[in-house]
Design a protein around this motif. Sequence first.
Motif, PDB file in Angstrom:
ATOM      1  N   PHE A 110      35.630  21.530  39.046  1.00 32.10           N
ATOM      2  CA  PHE A 110      34.785  22.490  38.329  1.00 32.10           C
ATOM      3  C   PHE A 110      33.953  23.334  39.289  1.00 32.10           C
ATOM      4  CE2 PHE A 110      35.790  19.817  34.680  1.00 32.10           C
ATOM      5  CZ  PHE A 110      35.933  20.756  33.685  1.00 32.10           C
ATOM      6  N   GLY A 111      33.522  22.726  40.384  1.00 30.44           N
ATOM      7  CA  GLY A 111      32.710  23.467  41.351  1.00 30.44           C
ATOM      8  C   GLY A 111      33.475  24.564  42.060  1.00 30.44           C
ATOM      9  N   ALA A 112      34.809  24.480  42.037  1.00 31.03           N
ATOM     10  CA  ALA A 112      35.640  25.478  42.723  1.00 31.03           C
ATOM     11  C   ALA A 112      35.932  26.704  41.867  1.00 31.03           C
ATOM     12  CB  ALA A 112      36.955  24.831  43.154  1.00 31.03           C
ATOM     13  N   PRO A 147      35.252  30.089  40.157  1.00 32.10           N
ATOM     14  CA  PRO A 147      34.253  31.142  40.378  1.00 32.10           C
ATOM     15  C   PRO A 147      33.804  31.852  39.109  1.00 32.10           C
ATOM     16  CG  PRO A 147      36.423  31.982  40.940  1.00 32.10           C
ATOM     17  CD  PRO A 147      36.611  30.546  40.541  1.00 32.10           C
ATOM     18  N   ASP A 148      34.581  31.705  38.007  1.00 25.90           N
ATOM     19  CA  ASP A 148      34.200  32.432  36.793  1.00 25.90           C
ATOM     20  C   ASP A 148      34.570  31.612  35.559  1.00 25.90           C
ATOM     21  OD1 ASP A 148      36.971  32.734  36.802  1.00 25.90           O
ATOM     22  OD2 ASP A 148      36.867  34.775  37.582  1.00 25.90           O
ATOM     23  N   GLY A 149      34.121  32.099  34.401  1.00 26.58           N
ATOM     24  CA  GLY A 149      34.353  31.387  33.155  1.00 26.58           C
ATOM     25  C   GLY A 149      35.792  31.484  32.702  1.00 26.58           C
ATOM     26  N   SER A 150      36.149  30.650  31.721  1.00 28.78           N
ATOM     27  CA  SER A 150      37.510  30.679  31.184  1.00 28.78           C
ATOM     28  C   SER A 150      37.612  31.764  30.119  1.00 28.78           C
ATOM     29  CB  SER A 150      37.878  29.310  30.589  1.00 28.78           C
ATOM     30  OG  SER A 150      37.168  29.081  29.380  1.00 28.78           O
ATOM     31  N   GLY A 151      38.811  32.318  29.957  1.00 33.06           N
ATOM     32  CA  GLY A 151      39.013  33.381  28.973  1.00 33.06           C
ATOM     33  C   GLY A 151      39.287  32.818  27.588  1.00 33.06           C
ATOM     34  N   GLN A 152      38.490  31.870  27.163  1.00 32.67           N
ATOM     35  CA  GLN A 152      38.685  31.206  25.872  1.00 32.67           C
ATOM     36  C   GLN A 152      37.545  31.549  24.916  1.00 32.67           C
ATOM     37  OE1 GLN A 152      38.710  27.433  28.139  1.00 32.67           O
ATOM     38  NE2 GLN A 152      40.494  26.853  26.901  1.00 32.67           N
ATOM     39  N   THR A 153      37.732  31.186  23.667  1.00 33.58           N
ATOM     40  CA  THR A 153      36.646  31.304  22.703  1.00 33.58           C
ATOM     41  C   THR A 153      35.523  30.370  23.131  1.00 33.58           C
ATOM     42  OG1 THR A 153      38.224  31.738  20.935  1.00 33.58           O
ATOM     43  CG2 THR A 153      36.012  31.028  20.271  1.00 33.58           C
ATOM     44  N   ARG A 191      32.360  27.020  34.310  1.00 35.16           N
ATOM     45  CA  ARG A 191      33.068  26.290  33.250  1.00 35.16           C
ATOM     46  C   ARG A 191      32.382  24.956  32.948  1.00 35.16           C
ATOM     47  NH1 ARG A 191      39.343  28.323  33.885  1.00 35.16           N
ATOM     48  NH2 ARG A 191      38.787  30.277  34.916  1.00 35.16           N
ATOM     49  N   GLY A 192      31.117  24.879  33.335  1.00 33.39           N
ATOM     50  CA  GLY A 192      30.364  23.648  33.111  1.00 33.39           C
ATOM     51  C   GLY A 192      30.910  22.532  33.970  1.00 33.39           C
ATOM     52  N   VAL A 226      40.486  19.725  30.423  1.00 31.91           N
ATOM     53  CA  VAL A 226      41.656  20.068  31.236  1.00 31.91           C
ATOM     54  C   VAL A 226      42.087  21.503  30.912  1.00 31.91           C
ATOM     55  CG1 VAL A 226      44.078  19.524  31.710  1.00 31.91           C
ATOM     56  CG2 VAL A 226      42.416  17.680  31.413  1.00 31.91           C
ATOM     57  N   ASP A 227      42.100  21.842  29.603  1.00 31.75           N
ATOM     58  CA  ASP A 227      42.455  23.208  29.199  1.00 31.75           C
ATOM     59  C   ASP A 227      41.439  24.213  29.738  1.00 31.75           C
ATOM     60  OD1 ASP A 227      44.594  22.180  27.776  1.00 31.75           O
ATOM     61  OD2 ASP A 227      43.455  22.000  25.913  1.00 31.75           O
ATOM     62  N   VAL A 228      40.171  23.865  29.683  1.00 30.19           N
ATOM     63  CA  VAL A 228      39.122  24.754  30.197  1.00 30.19           C
ATOM     64  C   VAL A 228      39.345  25.014  31.680  1.00 30.19           C
ATOM     65  CG1 VAL A 228      36.641  24.945  30.693  1.00 30.19           C
ATOM     66  CG2 VAL A 228      37.407  24.104  28.449  1.00 30.19           C
ATOM     67  N   LEU A 229      39.672  23.975  32.398  1.00 30.15           N
ATOM     68  CA  LEU A 229      39.871  24.091  33.852  1.00 30.15           C
ATOM     69  C   LEU A 229      41.099  24.941  34.176  1.00 30.15           C
ATOM     70  CD1 LEU A 229      38.268  22.894  36.218  1.00 30.15           C
ATOM     71  CD2 LEU A 229      39.857  20.988  36.240  1.00 30.15           C
ATOM     72  N   GLN A 230      42.163  24.788  33.369  1.00 24.78           N
ATOM     73  CA  GLN A 230      43.434  25.456  33.686  1.00 24.78           C
ATOM     74  C   GLN A 230      43.560  26.836  33.059  1.00 24.78           C
ATOM     75  OE1 GLN A 230      46.326  22.512  32.417  1.00 24.78           O
ATOM     76  NE2 GLN A 230      46.250  21.447  34.391  1.00 24.78           N
ATOM     77  N   SER A 231      42.651  27.186  32.145  1.00 25.34           N
ATOM     78  CA  SER A 231      42.719  28.492  31.489  1.00 25.34           C
ATOM     79  C   SER A 231      42.450  29.622  32.476  1.00 25.34           C
ATOM     80  CB  SER A 231      41.690  28.551  30.344  1.00 25.34           C
ATOM     81  OG  SER A 231      41.592  29.854  29.839  1.00 25.34           O
ATOM     82  N   PRO A 232      43.152  30.763  32.330  1.00 23.72           N
ATOM     83  CA  PRO A 232      42.852  31.908  33.194  1.00 23.72           C
ATOM     84  C   PRO A 232      41.439  32.417  32.940  1.00 23.72           C
ATOM     85  CG  PRO A 232      44.751  32.363  31.758  1.00 23.72           C
ATOM     86  CD  PRO A 232      44.230  31.005  31.393  1.00 23.72           C
TER      87      PRO A 232
END
Length: 268
Positions: free
Chosen positions: A10-12, A14-20, A90-91, A262-268
């Motif tokens: 998560f620390g790596a 740089p920006d938020g996920s493109g999710q709702t 991404r928290g 996991v989805d949050v981490l892998q989301s563009p």
Amino acid sequence: MQGVEAKQLFGAKPDGSGQTPAPFGSYSKGCVAGGEQLAETGPTWQAMRLSRNRNWGHPETISYIKDLSAKAAQQPGWQGLYIGDISQPRGGPMLSGHRSHQMGLDVDIWMLPPNRLTLSAAVRESISSISMRRERGAFVNSSWTKQHHEVLKAAASDPRVARIFVFPGAKVQMCNEEKGDRKWLRKIRPWWGHHYHFHVRLACPKGAQGCVNQDSPPAGDGCNDAEKWVQDILFPPPPDPNAPKPKPRRELTMMDLPGQCVDVLQSP
């Protein structure tokens, strides 16, 4: 990803996920989808320590900060608020510091009254907040003002807030000073540290299915409880010789977090 400390992953980012936008998990074991970045400078706030990239949160948190800072700016001598850590983009677990702040619903607000909102990025790295405590947190010091009371009252009076952590002496001071409606005091909870900043924790937003609220504070204004904290600071009880030794904290892995992370981490 398996076996890797979650804070490294998560620390790596740089920006938020493109999710709702959605918080998942709990304050100390969670993540946030669709995190929003608080602008580095706004009409009534400045985000501090920009190099940490922790000025991200759930949109409800960003909205709350803007609302509270506008109220703070109405106090004499306050241009608004200096905002400390919210969450990583991404928290998730942080690379350093907090165990909470993982769902984008926690925010640290500096005790230092902002007398200007034109601090450069370099100054925001080097400037420090000021401590409000005396006698290891049993009392407030001479830096405490009526304005601090009013800012914390405004912070706690917002229905989005679940609780606010501050050092015990500040809670007792506010209990003694408040002559009107005392309902907001219930949300002000004494906790270790929290004398350079106060920590606001928002409740899970309405409809946030995967978000777990902390238990509500006990009924009442909590002033007697804070007084006991102060007495224990001034007159520490003898240590319990039979108390078990604290176990070292284990670093969280992705297995410890909700599956949605996991989805949050892998989301563009």
